[in-house]
Design a protein around this motif. Structure first.
Motif, PDB file in Angstrom:
ATOM      1  N   PRO A 124      34.967  31.997  37.220  1.00 45.96           N
ATOM      2  CA  PRO A 124      35.046  33.572  37.400  1.00 45.96           C
ATOM      3  C   PRO A 124      33.568  34.077  37.991  1.00 45.96           C
ATOM      4  O   PRO A 124      33.385  35.058  38.798  1.00 45.96           O
ATOM      5  CB  PRO A 124      34.879  34.061  35.781  1.00 45.96           C
ATOM      6  CG  PRO A 124      35.624  33.088  35.339  1.00 45.96           C
ATOM      7  CD  PRO A 124      35.298  31.823  35.842  1.00 45.96           C
ATOM      8  N   ASP A 125      32.266  33.266  37.625  1.00 43.69           N
ATOM      9  CA  ASP A 125      30.950  33.931  38.194  1.00 43.69           C
ATOM     10  C   ASP A 125      30.647  33.378  39.485  1.00 43.69           C
ATOM     11  O   ASP A 125      29.737  33.774  40.035  1.00 43.69           O
ATOM     12  CB  ASP A 125      29.883  33.551  37.058  1.00 43.69           C
ATOM     13  CG  ASP A 125      30.369  34.428  35.847  1.00 43.69           C
ATOM     14  OD1 ASP A 125      30.668  35.482  35.989  1.00 43.69           O
ATOM     15  OD2 ASP A 125      29.574  33.875  34.787  1.00 43.69           O
ATOM     16  N   ASP A 126      31.565  32.464  39.940  1.00 42.79           N
ATOM     17  CA  ASP A 126      31.128  31.777  41.253  1.00 42.79           C
ATOM     18  C   ASP A 126      31.330  32.451  42.736  1.00 42.79           C
ATOM     19  O   ASP A 126      31.242  31.909  43.455  1.00 42.79           O
ATOM     20  CB  ASP A 126      31.656  30.361  41.215  1.00 42.79           C
ATOM     21  CG  ASP A 126      30.443  29.609  40.304  1.00 42.79           C
ATOM     22  OD1 ASP A 126      29.762  29.984  39.780  1.00 42.79           O
ATOM     23  OD2 ASP A 126      31.151  28.187  39.948  1.00 42.79           O
ATOM     24  N   PHE A 127      32.338  33.504  42.454  1.00 42.06           N
ATOM     25  CA  PHE A 127      32.631  34.261  43.684  1.00 42.06           C
ATOM     26  C   PHE A 127      32.611  35.701  43.574  1.00 42.06           C
ATOM     27  O   PHE A 127      33.275  36.360  42.488  1.00 42.06           O
ATOM     28  CB  PHE A 127      34.203  33.584  44.041  1.00 42.06           C
ATOM     29  CG  PHE A 127      34.397  33.936  45.576  1.00 42.06           C
ATOM     30  CD1 PHE A 127      33.688  33.793  46.557  1.00 42.06           C
ATOM     31  CD2 PHE A 127      35.530  35.198  45.693  1.00 42.06           C
ATOM     32  CE1 PHE A 127      34.027  34.378  47.781  1.00 42.06           C
ATOM     33  CE2 PHE A 127      35.929  35.432  46.943  1.00 42.06           C
ATOM     34  CZ  PHE A 127      35.149  35.194  48.003  1.00 42.06           C
ATOM     35  N   ASP A 128      31.855  36.325  44.494  1.00 43.66           N
ATOM     36  CA  ASP A 128      31.567  37.738  44.301  1.00 43.66           C
ATOM     37  C   ASP A 128      32.917  38.620  44.787  1.00 43.66           C
ATOM     38  O   ASP A 128      33.075  38.708  45.833  1.00 43.66           O
ATOM     39  CB  ASP A 128      30.299  38.139  45.095  1.00 43.66           C
ATOM     40  CG  ASP A 128      30.081  39.531  44.738  1.00 43.66           C
ATOM     41  OD1 ASP A 128      30.832  40.330  44.109  1.00 43.66           O
ATOM     42  OD2 ASP A 128      28.827  40.075  45.416  1.00 43.66           O
ATOM     43  N   ILE A 129      33.720  38.884  43.863  1.00 44.01           N
ATOM     44  CA  ILE A 129      34.939  39.854  44.173  1.00 44.01           C
ATOM     45  C   ILE A 129      35.330  40.546  43.053  1.00 44.01           C
ATOM     46  O   ILE A 129      35.011  40.237  41.860  1.00 44.01           O
ATOM     47  CB  ILE A 129      36.129  38.797  44.579  1.00 44.01           C
ATOM     48  CG1 ILE A 129      37.362  39.588  44.890  1.00 44.01           C
ATOM     49  CG2 ILE A 129      36.628  37.854  43.402  1.00 44.01           C
ATOM     50  CD1 ILE A 129      38.427  38.588  45.683  1.00 44.01           C
ATOM     51  N   ALA A 130      35.874  41.789  43.370  1.00 39.12           N
ATOM     52  CA  ALA A 130      36.439  42.657  42.406  1.00 39.12           C
ATOM     53  C   ALA A 130      37.708  43.491  42.969  1.00 39.12           C
ATOM     54  O   ALA A 130      37.799  43.297  43.958  1.00 39.12           O
ATOM     55  CB  ALA A 130      35.317  43.897  42.025  1.00 39.12           C
ATOM     56  N   ALA A 131      38.625  43.867  42.148  1.00 38.66           N
ATOM     57  CA  ALA A 131      39.552  44.879  42.338  1.00 38.66           C
ATOM     58  C   ALA A 131      39.544  46.122  41.788  1.00 38.66           C
ATOM     59  O   ALA A 131      39.324  46.176  40.625  1.00 38.66           O
ATOM     60  CB  ALA A 131      40.777  44.055  42.146  1.00 38.66           C
ATOM     61  N   VAL A 132      39.533  47.234  42.795  1.00 43.12           N
ATOM     62  CA  VAL A 132      39.741  48.630  42.395  1.00 43.12           C
ATOM     63  C   VAL A 132      41.012  48.857  42.251  1.00 43.12           C
ATOM     64  O   VAL A 132      41.699  48.869  43.446  1.00 43.12           O
ATOM     65  CB  VAL A 132      38.792  49.597  43.195  1.00 43.12           C
ATOM     66  CG1 VAL A 132      38.947  50.903  42.620  1.00 43.12           C
ATOM     67  CG2 VAL A 132      37.425  49.091  43.040  1.00 43.12           C
TER      68      VAL A 132
END
Ligand code: PMV
Length: 340
Positions: free
Chosen positions: A182-190
């Motif tokens: 989870p912490d190894d790739f910078d991604i988010a979903a709005v």
């Protein structure tokens, strides 16, 4: 195996597909939910609206129960859901040579009627709770395979972070594994909710229509290439490529949906308005992309530092009922918190 108490609880996160599963392979019985292509997803952990975007499930097997029963969000499970639950449970009961009936209670903590899928987290939590209750010592790979029998996307919710699901050449080889933590790739979903009603045609039915689209074969072929590109981009920490390929893959799935017989048009006017806003945000220099599952709601993919600006822009779009934010969540896990 002798059981004193065959009861366990588990929690699993939902996921959003970056490379979509759409259509079951005709080479296998439909109940195996064998995908036509490799898929990739982000396991979702909600950070707003007091929701973790999870399903919490407790199951108990007992010699004192007369029949199998499942209650989901305080309602009895519908017939189709019950069939799918029993397909998994019957396979497990057979494996441990036990014929006790079960009672299952499950809650989704998604905002009520947000129009967000719960089958992935639901079947992942069910699989983990049931195997634990029956004291089956199964690997994550096996859990993922079993969860797939409930719904194709559920194989991915066993794992956290960014997850790769192999389409496989057999039931044994079709499973998901973690591509990055989870912490190894910078991604988010709005997530933009534009319609809260349950969709008229479920993905369960939609999978059978995919083969009627002339674009189906090209989507499958391209998805294999897209999966390789996203895998490489995730490992190389290249968010822009992940977003661009995910967006293209989503459009290809919706092209198949729209051109199948019958035609599935999940988008609403507000869906399109959000897409246009995302295009405009990109022109303003914000790296963001969209993806949409079998419904009208839009997941806007961005990086952590852009969440606030993206959320502000999206929630101002006409027709957007609410927005909330998800970041990569963790593995499905066992909990001592029983629901009954
Ligand atoms: O797992 P199902 O049968 O609910 O199908 C999921 C289909 C999509 O959400 C549209 C795509 C995906 O890969 O999750």
């Amino acid at each position: 195996m002798e059981y004193d108490l065959a009861k366990a609880s588990a929690i699993a996160h939902s996921n959003i597909a970056l490379i979509k599963y759409w259509g079951r392979s005709a080479k296998f019985p439909p109940e195996l939910n064998m995908p036509l292509n490799d898929t990739i997803s982000m396991t979702k952990r909600g950070v707003t609206h007091d929701t973790a975007l999870t399903t919490h499930t407790t199951i108990e097997f007992s010699p004192h129960l007369d029949y199998d029963e499942a209650v989901i969000n305080d309602e009895p499970a519908d017939e189709r859901t019950m069939d799918r639950i029993c397909f998994i449970i019957n396979a497990l009961r057979k494996q441990v040579k036990m014929d006790w009936s079960f009672f299952l209670r499950s809650y989704n903590d998604f905002p009520t009627q947000a129009g967000l899928a719960s089958s992935a987290s639901g079947f992942a939590a069910l699989t983990l709770a049931a195997t634990e209750a029956l004291q089956l010592n199964v690997s994550k790979q096996a859990l993922s395979r079993i969860a797939r029998l409930g719904s194709g996307s559920a194989c991915r919710s066993i794992h956290g972070g960014i997850v790769f699901a192999h389409r496989g050449e057999s039931h044994e080889t079709a499973f998901a594994e973690q591509l990055c933590a989870p912490d190894d790739f910078d991604i988010a979903a709005v997530i933009a909710v534009v319609d809260q009603h349950p969709k008229k045609i479920t993905s369960d039915v939609g999978h059978d229509l995919a083969k009627t689209s002339l674009f189906n074969d090209v989507r499958i072929e391209q998805s294999q290439i897209h999966a390789i590109r996203i895998k490489r981009a995730v490992l190389g920490k290249d968010f822009a490529t992940v977003g661009q390929v995910a967006e293209l893959n989503c459009l290809m799935m919706h092209a198949v949906m729209m051109t199948s017989s019958e035609s599935l048009l999940y988008w609403q006017p507000a869906t399109l308005a959000v897409i246009h806003r995302i295009h405009a945000l990109r022109e303003e220099g914000i790296e963001c992309y969209f993806t949409i599952d079998a419904g009208p709601n839009v997941h806007c993919l961005c990086q952590y530092n852009d969440i606030e600006r993206v959320q502000q822009a999206i929630q101002d779009v006409k027709g957007v009922l609410k927005t909330f934010v998800a970041i990569p969540g963790g593995d499905a896990y066992i909990t001592e918190a029983h629901l009954f």
